[in-house]
Design an enzyme around this catalytic site. Structure first.
Site, short mmCIF file in Angstrom:
data_model
loop_
_atom_site.label_atom_id
_atom_site.label_comp_id
_atom_site.label_asym_id
_atom_site.label_seq_id
_atom_site.Cartn_x
_atom_site.Cartn_y
_atom_site.Cartn_z
N GLU A 119 56.80 -7.35 -0.04
CA GLU A 119 57.64 -6.15 0.02
C GLU A 119 57.72 -5.48 -1.33
O GLU A 119 57.80 -6.16 -2.36
CB GLU A 119 59.07 -6.50 0.46
N TYR A 170 60.65 2.13 1.11
CA TYR A 170 60.35 0.71 1.38
C TYR A 170 58.94 0.62 1.93
O TYR A 170 58.57 1.39 2.83
CB TYR A 170 61.33 0.13 2.39
#
Length: 379
Positions: free
Chosen positions: A189, A101
């Site tokens: 993101e 991530y």
């Protein structure tokens, strides 16, 4: 403002962040037209502004064109957390060796953009923050300097070991920061950012939100806006000088002043109710605003009762009362309404309300209790 995954991927591609190939389709026929007739493994993904698509059945693998068409037919039109799927992204499936991530947010604590990364890719970062917060790497970025190459490499070193992959990850982070700043984003993101067996680093899924106050200078981003009916209602309210945010409860609120609006919602919660909205008509003494506010409130089918809480300063209570009577004469609703007026011209306003036959109360707590009681009686 939110955008879909496919739109985030298009922005990633524009800024040189590698993403797998894919096409966006709104119908099964479009899938048939755009997908080559082969047996490549693809993933069909629902495009909705909400998380948890995979768990809801909105992400499916397809081993052929026929399967891709079939899976798209299953996903299009499905309901995911109250949102209807109107588009699917049919993308190249990727073998994953490692996943991570990475993201950028505006961090109020550090008063800067903060770069976050975690080896726990492919899952919601909020869940990682709850269960394993130590696994999230955070790095504040000096806005006067931007994300430096050495900072990006420092983060990359904590995710991968191979020198070539370190360079790829660091390059992606620098490009993501450039995209974030240049588009006035509030969130960017990549989840997951993956390493493939042939050592490529790819952005498999993306999410971006943008600062609504900066959209006037972001025409490309604004053109991506796909508003839901609730968002359109908020936009329309803003154009009429009203501050409106839809919530999940069943008691509509109309108040003047943001502070009083928050206190009103707190009072409803205190006595066991759930507010259906935040609605501030502001300080203007304009009956038309009350008419517009009532139209917005009563258009929400979840609203079972309305609580009006006005403290007259600049806003005159008699003007509010006239606007309310005019609105109700036009709308003809059977939704129960509880009114509390206090302050400038409250006596005159209450007289107008009583003449129309609406219930009034003296205190905010009385109003909240009465609205909750009436909401339970309306089916």
């Amino acid at each position: 403002m939110k955008i879909h995954e496919y739109q985030a991927r298009n922005l990633f591609r524009k800024y040189g962040i590698p993403v797998p190939d894919g096409v966006v389709c709104q119908t099964v026929e479009e899938v048939k037209e755009k997908i080559p007739n082969d047996d490549k493994l693809r993933v069909v993904k629902a495009q909705v502004h909400v998380g948890g698509r995979g768990k809801a059945g909105g992400v499916k693998l397809a081993k052929s064109k026929e399967e891709a068409v079939e899976k798209a037919g299953q996903i299009l039109g499905m309901d995911i957390k109250g949102l209807t799927v109107e588009k699917v992204l049919v993308a190249e499936a990727v073998d994953i060796e490692k996943e991570f991530y990475v993201g950028l947010i505006n961090d109020r604590n550090s008063k800067s953009v903060t770069l976050m990364a975690s080896a726990e890719g492919g899952v919601e970062i909020e869940e990682v923050a709850k269960t394993n917060p130590e696994k999230i790497i955070k790095m504040p970025v000096d806005p006067t300097m931007g994300l430096m190459d050495w900072q990006a490499r420092k983060i990359a070193l904590q995710l991968v070991n191979d020198p070539a992959q370190i360079r790829q990850v660091a390059t992606i982070l620098v490009k993501l920061y450039k995209l974030y700043v240049e588009t006035d984003a509030s969130l960017a993101e990549i989840n997951p950012l993956v390493v493939t067996p042939d050592k490529r680093v790819l952005a498999i899924d993306g999410k971006m939100n943008f600062d609504d106050n900066a959209l006037f200078r972001q025409p490309e981003v604004l053109a991506m806006r796909e508003v839901t009916p609730d968002e359109q209602k908020e936009i329309d309210a803003n154009e009429k000088g009203l501050s409106y945010i839809k919530l999940d409860g069943n008691i509509g609120c109309m108040v003047n002043g943001a502070g009083l609006a928050m206190a009103t919602m707190d009072m409803i919660k205190l006595y066991g109710g759930e507010p259906a909205n935040f609605l501030d008509i502001g300080g203007s003494s304009n009956p038309q605003k009350v008419i517009d506010a009532m139209n917005i409130l009563l258009s929400d089918t979840n609203v079972k009762a309305v609580m009006i809480n006005i403290f007259g300063g600049i806003t005159r209570c008699d003007d509010v009362a006239r606007g309310l009577v005019t609105a109700l004469t036009t709308i003809k609703t059977d939704t129960p309404i509880v009114i509390r007026l206090s302050g400038t011209n409250a006596k005159e306003g209450l007289a107008i309300i009583k003449e129309y036959g609406l219930p009034t109360v003296s205190t905010m707590s009385e109003a909240a209790k009465k609205a909750i009681e009436l909401s339970k009686k309306k089916v």
